[in-house]
Design a protein around this motif. Sequence first.
Motif, mmCIF file in Angstrom:
data_model
loop_
_atom_site.group_PDB
_atom_site.id
_atom_site.type_symbol
_atom_site.label_atom_id
_atom_site.label_comp_id
_atom_site.label_asym_id
_atom_site.label_seq_id
_atom_site.Cartn_x
_atom_site.Cartn_y
_atom_site.Cartn_z
ATOM 1 N N VAL A 10 -17.052 27.427 -12.184
ATOM 2 C CA VAL A 10 -17.944 27.610 -13.250
ATOM 3 C C VAL A 10 -18.578 28.805 -13.100
ATOM 4 O O VAL A 10 -18.833 28.885 -11.815
ATOM 5 N N TRP A 11 -19.098 29.351 -13.818
ATOM 6 C CA TRP A 11 -20.493 30.201 -13.765
ATOM 7 C C TRP A 11 -21.408 30.469 -14.963
ATOM 8 O O TRP A 11 -20.675 30.206 -15.926
ATOM 9 N N ASP A 12 -22.466 30.684 -14.685
ATOM 10 C CA ASP A 12 -23.376 31.198 -15.646
ATOM 11 C C ASP A 12 -23.950 32.475 -15.584
ATOM 12 O O ASP A 12 -24.793 32.634 -14.410
ATOM 13 N N LEU A 13 -23.732 33.503 -16.204
ATOM 14 C CA LEU A 13 -23.995 34.881 -15.741
ATOM 15 C C LEU A 13 -25.602 35.068 -16.009
ATOM 16 O O LEU A 13 -26.199 35.910 -15.549
ATOM 17 N N SER A 14 -26.281 34.067 -16.813
ATOM 18 C CA SER A 14 -27.691 34.162 -16.917
ATOM 19 C C SER A 14 -28.369 33.862 -15.604
ATOM 20 O O SER A 14 -29.601 34.078 -15.565
ATOM 21 N N LEU A 35 -18.453 23.157 -17.279
ATOM 22 C CA LEU A 35 -17.523 22.026 -17.215
ATOM 23 C C LEU A 35 -17.515 21.374 -18.676
ATOM 24 O O LEU A 35 -16.513 20.759 -18.984
ATOM 25 N N ASP A 36 -18.557 21.826 -19.721
ATOM 26 C CA ASP A 36 -18.284 21.324 -21.019
ATOM 27 C C ASP A 36 -17.084 21.819 -21.647
ATOM 28 O O ASP A 36 -16.603 21.196 -22.540
ATOM 29 N N GLU A 37 -16.850 23.201 -21.318
ATOM 30 C CA GLU A 37 -15.809 24.041 -21.914
ATOM 31 C C GLU A 37 -14.451 23.579 -21.235
ATOM 32 O O GLU A 37 -13.333 23.171 -21.923
ATOM 33 N N LEU A 38 -14.499 23.166 -19.809
ATOM 34 C CA LEU A 38 -13.326 22.768 -19.305
ATOM 35 C C LEU A 38 -12.894 21.219 -19.594
ATOM 36 O O LEU A 38 -11.818 20.986 -19.839
ATOM 37 N N ARG A 39 -13.910 20.510 -20.096
ATOM 38 C CA ARG A 39 -13.446 18.921 -20.537
ATOM 39 C C ARG A 39 -12.513 18.560 -21.160
ATOM 40 O O ARG A 39 -11.515 17.940 -20.862
ATOM 41 N N PRO A 40 -12.445 19.123 -22.564
ATOM 42 C CA PRO A 40 -11.509 18.730 -23.441
ATOM 43 C C PRO A 40 -10.047 19.460 -23.188
ATOM 44 O O PRO A 40 -9.119 18.705 -23.160
ATOM 45 N N PRO A 239 -11.309 29.183 -14.494
ATOM 46 C CA PRO A 239 -10.877 30.150 -15.563
ATOM 47 C C PRO A 239 -9.972 31.346 -15.228
ATOM 48 O O PRO A 239 -9.817 32.173 -16.165
ATOM 49 N N VAL A 240 -10.072 31.494 -13.991
ATOM 50 C CA VAL A 240 -9.335 32.846 -13.569
ATOM 51 C C VAL A 240 -7.863 33.013 -14.205
ATOM 52 O O VAL A 240 -7.334 33.841 -14.559
ATOM 53 N N CYS A 241 -7.132 31.605 -14.167
ATOM 54 C CA CYS A 241 -5.924 31.460 -14.766
ATOM 55 C C CYS A 241 -5.760 32.116 -16.303
ATOM 56 O O CYS A 241 -4.714 32.655 -16.787
ATOM 57 N N ALA A 244 -3.682 35.054 -17.672
ATOM 58 C CA ALA A 244 -2.285 34.880 -17.855
ATOM 59 C C ALA A 244 -1.965 33.608 -18.592
ATOM 60 O O ALA A 244 -0.779 33.761 -18.921
ATOM 61 N N ALA A 245 -2.721 32.613 -18.523
ATOM 62 C CA ALA A 245 -2.246 31.365 -18.998
ATOM 63 C C ALA A 245 -3.351 30.308 -19.479
ATOM 64 O O ALA A 245 -4.242 30.502 -18.677
ATOM 65 N N ASP A 246 -3.216 29.686 -20.466
ATOM 66 C CA ASP A 246 -4.543 28.693 -20.868
ATOM 67 C C ASP A 246 -4.199 27.507 -19.849
ATOM 68 O O ASP A 246 -3.197 27.411 -19.161
ATOM 69 N N TYR A 247 -5.174 26.728 -20.119
ATOM 70 C CA TYR A 247 -5.167 25.492 -18.795
ATOM 71 C C TYR A 247 -4.009 24.509 -19.097
ATOM 72 O O TYR A 247 -3.113 24.342 -18.203
ATOM 73 N N GLY A 248 -3.501 24.513 -20.378
ATOM 74 C CA GLY A 248 -2.500 23.371 -20.775
ATOM 75 C C GLY A 248 -1.044 24.102 -20.303
ATOM 76 O O GLY A 248 -0.175 23.605 -19.779
ATOM 77 N N GLN A 249 -0.912 25.502 -20.331
ATOM 78 C CA GLN A 249 0.258 26.170 -19.931
ATOM 79 C C GLN A 249 0.327 25.903 -18.336
ATOM 80 O O GLN A 249 1.382 25.816 -17.920
ATOM 81 N N VAL A 250 -0.861 25.993 -17.585
ATOM 82 C CA VAL A 250 -0.614 26.060 -16.336
ATOM 83 C C VAL A 250 -0.229 24.684 -15.903
ATOM 84 O O VAL A 250 0.629 24.455 -15.055
ATOM 85 N N MET A 251 -0.927 23.506 -16.498
ATOM 86 C CA MET A 251 -0.455 22.222 -16.060
ATOM 87 C C MET A 251 1.033 21.851 -16.403
ATOM 88 O O MET A 251 1.618 21.353 -15.904
ATOM 89 N N ASP A 252 1.467 22.483 -17.713
ATOM 90 C CA ASP A 252 2.872 22.153 -18.192
ATOM 91 C C ASP A 252 3.743 22.947 -17.314
ATOM 92 O O ASP A 252 5.049 22.231 -16.848
ATOM 93 N N THR A 253 3.574 24.016 -16.827
ATOM 94 C CA THR A 253 4.471 24.894 -15.764
ATOM 95 C C THR A 253 4.288 24.001 -14.643
ATOM 96 O O THR A 253 5.367 24.052 -14.103
ATOM 97 N N THR A 254 3.219 23.666 -13.938
ATOM 98 C CA THR A 254 3.360 22.962 -12.680
ATOM 99 C C THR A 254 4.114 21.657 -12.885
ATOM 100 O O THR A 254 5.009 21.403 -12.079
ATOM 101 N N ARG A 255 4.031 20.973 -14.010
ATOM 102 C CA ARG A 255 4.958 19.739 -14.119
ATOM 103 C C ARG A 255 6.415 20.069 -14.211
ATOM 104 O O ARG A 255 7.189 19.422 -13.842
#
Length: 280
Positions: A10-14, A35-40, A239-241, A244-255
């Motif tokens: 996570v990071w906050d540019l401000s 973390l609030d963005e990542l949580r859901p 969020p670097v991923c 190339a892919a959203d969070y769900g894609q990374v998890m689905d690909t790993t599985r």
Amino acid sequence: MTVIDAHQHVWDLSVRDQDWIEGPELAPLRRDFTLDELRPQAAAAGVDATVLVQTICVPEETPEFLALAAADPLAAGVVGWTDLTSRAVGDTLAALRARPGGEHLVGIRHQVQGEDDPDWLLRPDVDRGLAAVAAAGLAYDLVLRPEQLPSAVAAARARPELTFILDHLGKPPVRPRAQDTWAADLRSLARLPNTVAKLSGLVTEADRCDWTPADLRPFVMTALEAFGPQRLMFGSDWPVCTLAADYGQVMDTTRELLAELAEHERAEVLGGTATRICNL
């Protein structure tokens, strides 16, 4: 099965600039990520907790991350930063552990990939710092370029009391025949019992616009053969991923890539290894 994402940021540019985010390719990352963005996204992917990993080499970031982990159960652990070359590194680590949230500190990382010296890890002052990390009961995350793997092997061999965790499988360029030298060096690292690796960051080493799970499979299979499920852990590199892919894609690909493993082996990669190695 408890699922742990062992590598997210996570990071906050401000609060602080992320000076590594430069150029048009990284432009989508030039905003705040929380973390609030990542949580859901984590919840939708069936992830129970994460390990929050340092982004830049400044002393202020780690206390901030520890405070976040103390306040938010999503972040079960923190991999922070301290100056390994400082003679006071032991005292600094003790002070971090004594802070609110200090019990969440599980490891230390330095941006070795940005060091010009290919043998930076082997410098006497760095080795002294690695000894202090081991004495504090922490692990050391390796973020480096493939050509720096041999020095990581030597560093891990010299410090058998310290657990070294290889981020992003050493960042191999995901393309045909890119495995040759990387695979040999990865196997050399895996022969040392004090080493672990993260299945993370591969989607951004592939063709970001046109990758498939099949492109990643040879690299994942090599890592599984070298380390085994009990020494591999899943990480999203969010969020670097998202380049190339959203969070769900990374998890689905790993599985998908782990589908042929036995259930107890998948459980190790998806959570067991991180829980055990990081004392979560």
